[in-house]
Design an enzyme around this catalytic site. Structure first.
Site, PDB file in Angstrom:
ATOM      1  N   TYR A 143      45.574  29.375  40.051  1.00  0.00           N
ATOM      2  CA  TYR A 143      46.336  29.041  41.446  1.00  0.00           C
ATOM      3  C   TYR A 143      46.579  28.292  41.959  1.00  0.00           C
ATOM      4  O   TYR A 143      46.908  28.024  42.845  1.00  0.00           O
ATOM      5  CB  TYR A 143      44.870  30.413  42.275  1.00  0.00           C
ATOM      6  CG  TYR A 143      45.088  31.633  43.013  1.00  0.00           C
ATOM      7  CD1 TYR A 143      45.152  32.568  41.702  1.00  0.00           C
ATOM      8  CD2 TYR A 143      45.326  32.444  44.073  1.00  0.00           C
ATOM      9  CE1 TYR A 143      44.776  34.150  42.003  1.00  0.00           C
ATOM     10  CE2 TYR A 143      45.768  33.682  44.400  1.00  0.00           C
ATOM     11  CZ  TYR A 143      44.964  34.678  43.529  1.00  0.00           C
ATOM     12  OH  TYR A 143      45.510  35.932  43.148  1.00  0.00           O
ATOM     13  N   LYS A 194      38.524  36.180  29.512  1.00  0.00           N
ATOM     14  CA  LYS A 194      38.920  36.690  27.953  1.00  0.00           C
ATOM     15  C   LYS A 194      39.308  35.397  26.942  1.00  0.00           C
ATOM     16  O   LYS A 194      39.766  34.575  26.805  1.00  0.00           O
ATOM     17  CB  LYS A 194      41.069  36.359  28.840  1.00  0.00           C
ATOM     18  CG  LYS A 194      41.111  38.286  28.960  1.00  0.00           C
ATOM     19  CD  LYS A 194      41.162  38.887  28.045  1.00  0.00           C
ATOM     20  CE  LYS A 194      42.208  39.705  27.134  1.00  0.00           C
ATOM     21  NZ  LYS A 194      42.446  40.330  26.173  1.00  0.00           N
ATOM     22  N   ASP A 250      40.937  38.595  40.888  1.00  0.00           N
ATOM     23  CA  ASP A 250      41.672  39.581  42.373  1.00  0.00           C
ATOM     24  C   ASP A 250      42.179  41.137  41.478  1.00  0.00           C
ATOM     25  O   ASP A 250      42.083  41.446  42.419  1.00  0.00           O
ATOM     26  CB  ASP A 250      43.361  38.472  42.459  1.00  0.00           C
ATOM     27  CG  ASP A 250      43.868  38.914  42.937  1.00  0.00           C
ATOM     28  OD1 ASP A 250      43.276  39.108  44.432  1.00  0.00           O
ATOM     29  OD2 ASP A 250      45.190  39.210  43.202  1.00  0.00           O
ATOM     30  N   ASP A 254      40.007  44.636  43.498  1.00  0.00           N
ATOM     31  CA  ASP A 254      41.181  45.567  43.826  1.00  0.00           C
ATOM     32  C   ASP A 254      40.951  46.461  43.038  1.00  0.00           C
ATOM     33  O   ASP A 254      40.691  48.112  44.067  1.00  0.00           O
ATOM     34  CB  ASP A 254      42.588  45.242  43.977  1.00  0.00           C
ATOM     35  CG  ASP A 254      43.549  44.561  44.644  1.00  0.00           C
ATOM     36  OD1 ASP A 254      43.193  44.007  45.292  1.00  0.00           O
ATOM     37  OD2 ASP A 254      44.676  45.122  45.432  1.00  0.00           O
TER      38      ASP A 254
HETATM   39  C1  IPM Z   1      43.443  39.028  48.428  1.00  0.00           C
HETATM   40  C2  IPM Z   1      45.406  37.671  48.147  1.00  0.00           C
HETATM   41  C3  IPM Z   1      45.536  36.957  48.110  1.00  0.00           C
HETATM   42  C4  IPM Z   1      45.229  36.457  46.516  1.00  0.00           C
HETATM   43  C5  IPM Z   1      46.909  36.945  48.511  1.00  0.00           C
HETATM   44  C6  IPM Z   1      47.402  37.187  49.611  1.00  0.00           C
HETATM   45  C7  IPM Z   1      47.212  35.127  48.411  1.00  0.00           C
HETATM   46  O1  IPM Z   1      45.552  39.450  47.387  1.00  0.00           O
HETATM   47  O2  IPM Z   1      43.246  37.367  49.170  1.00  0.00           O
HETATM   48  O3  IPM Z   1      42.747  38.645  46.745  1.00  0.00           O
HETATM   49  O4  IPM Z   1      45.940  36.474  45.679  1.00  0.00           O
HETATM   50  O5  IPM Z   1      43.972  35.848  46.267  1.00  0.00           O
HETATM   51 MG    MG Z   2      44.336  40.482  46.274  1.00  0.00          MG
END
Ligand code: IPM
Ligand code: MG
Length: 365
Positions: A143, A194, A250, A254
């Protein structure tokens, strides 16, 4: 005099303002019924700030964020800003806040409420009782790594570059957060990278192992991140704490979110050094497709407020009260559209907020 807690509310884009409005009502309830004193600031972030000032985070808001105890953020981003340069995109506002406030530890708990067991895309027996904590490194990795950018080569081809980079100190501090948390939970940490293809992953594995020696009571396992994604949907209850880098965190968070029924349920905390400012936000995004329709699920944001009470304000009783109130409305059958199931009552964002306030009132007696 009682302590006054300062909160900067940054609703952001899409459904951000709607869900944040419901969190605000819970804050007001805590002030009125639990005698907590809050000083609330509000500001723009993301696309809303870009539209107003041409940048996703103004220097004034960043300064304010550094002064308050807690930043509560809604969501940023949307198709409206898809053509904007990366450094001015809505997401850049959020990333700047994380980086500038040095919020390196992102706690993303995936807890399956019993009432929502049926709402998960997985079989009920796989998710019933699920309680995982994902610890995502938040200020390093691909990032933020340099070099980055898109360049045009002499032959006319374009080349996009991002850099995955971690140092020992970055790995050590996030590993300690994970081991400390595991000590208060089931005592198990799974570290994901990884290492089979990436040097930064190998370093991650070696340095997490170094810190594990400080925690003989914690059991450490290493897992390749792709395998972890698979195990999360195969047998998620095998995990206690998962510690991983920014990008894998990230993705895996999810996945973990969906196990609990909906992304609309998952809160998160971004913490830095002890005593500093912290930021709390729902894991879900700005959901532009449903923005402005009053149907978004405010629970992840309200649970993020509960995390703020627990981790920043030392108000564990109130945090618990909020979590119990959410549990209560779900058990009563109320559902926003994202967690709707047959035979339940579908309600709007505002009615879900009303009901949580009502449940707080009844639990507070
Ligand atoms: C999260 C989101 C963010 C990330 C985006 C909105 C920049 O997906 O907080 O998981 O990628 O960290
Ligand atoms: Mg995210």
């Amino acid at each position: 005099m009682d302590k006054e807690y300062t909160i900067l509310m940054l609703p952001g884009d899409g459904i951000g303002p709607e869900i944040m409005g419901e969190a605000r009502r819970v804050i007001d309830w805590l002030g009125a019924k639990r005698n907590l004193k809050f000083k609330i600031h509000e500001g723009l972030v993301g696309g809303a700030a870009y539209d107003a000032h041409g940048m996703p985070l103004s220097p004034e808001i960043l300064e304010l964020a550094k002064q308050v105890d807690v930043v509560l953020l809604g969501a940023v981003g949307g198709p409206k800003w898809a053509g904007v340069d990366y450094d001015r995109r809505p997401e850049a506002g959020l990333l700047t806040l994380r980086k500038e406030l040095e919020l390196f530890a992102n706690l993303r708990p995936a807890i399956c409420f019993e009432a929502l067991v049926e709402a998960s895309s997985l079989k009920p027996e796989l998710v019933s009782g699920l309680d995982i904590m994902i610890v995502r490194e938040l200020t390093g990795g691909v990032y933020f790594g340099e070099p980055r950018g898109i360049e045009t080569l002499e032959n006319g081809e374009r080349r996009g570059v991002n850099t995955q980079v971690y140092t020992t100190s970055e790995i050590h501090r996030i590993a300690r957060v994970a081991f400390d948390l595991a000590g208060k939970r089931d005592g198990r940490v799974t570290s994901c990278e990884k290492a089979n293809v990436m040097e930064s992953g190998l370093l991650w594995r070696e340095e997490v192992t170094v810190i594990a020696a400080e925690y003989p009571e914690i059991k450490l396992d290493h897992m390749l991140a792709d395998s972890c994604a698979m195990q999360l949907v195969r047998a998620p209850k095998q995990f206690d704490v998962i510690v991983t880098d920014n990008l894998f965190g990230d993705l895996l968070s999810d996945v973990a979110a969906m196990l609990t029924g909906s992304l609309g349920m998952l809160p998160s905390a971004a913490l830095g050094a002890k005593g500093g400012c912290a930021m709390y936000e729902p894991v879900h995004g700005s959901a532009p497709d449903i923005a402005g329709r009053g149907i978004a699920n405010p629970i992840a944001t309200i649970l993020s407020l509960a995390m703020a009470l627990r981790y920043s304000f030392d108000c564990a009783t109130e945090a618990r009260l909020i979590e119990d109130a959410v549990q209560k409305v779900l058990a009563a059958g109320l559902r926003t559209a994202d967690i709707m199931q047959p035979g339940r009552e579908q309600v709007s964002t505002a009615v879900m907020g009303d009901s949580i306030i009502g449940a707080l009132d009844s639990l507070n007696k």
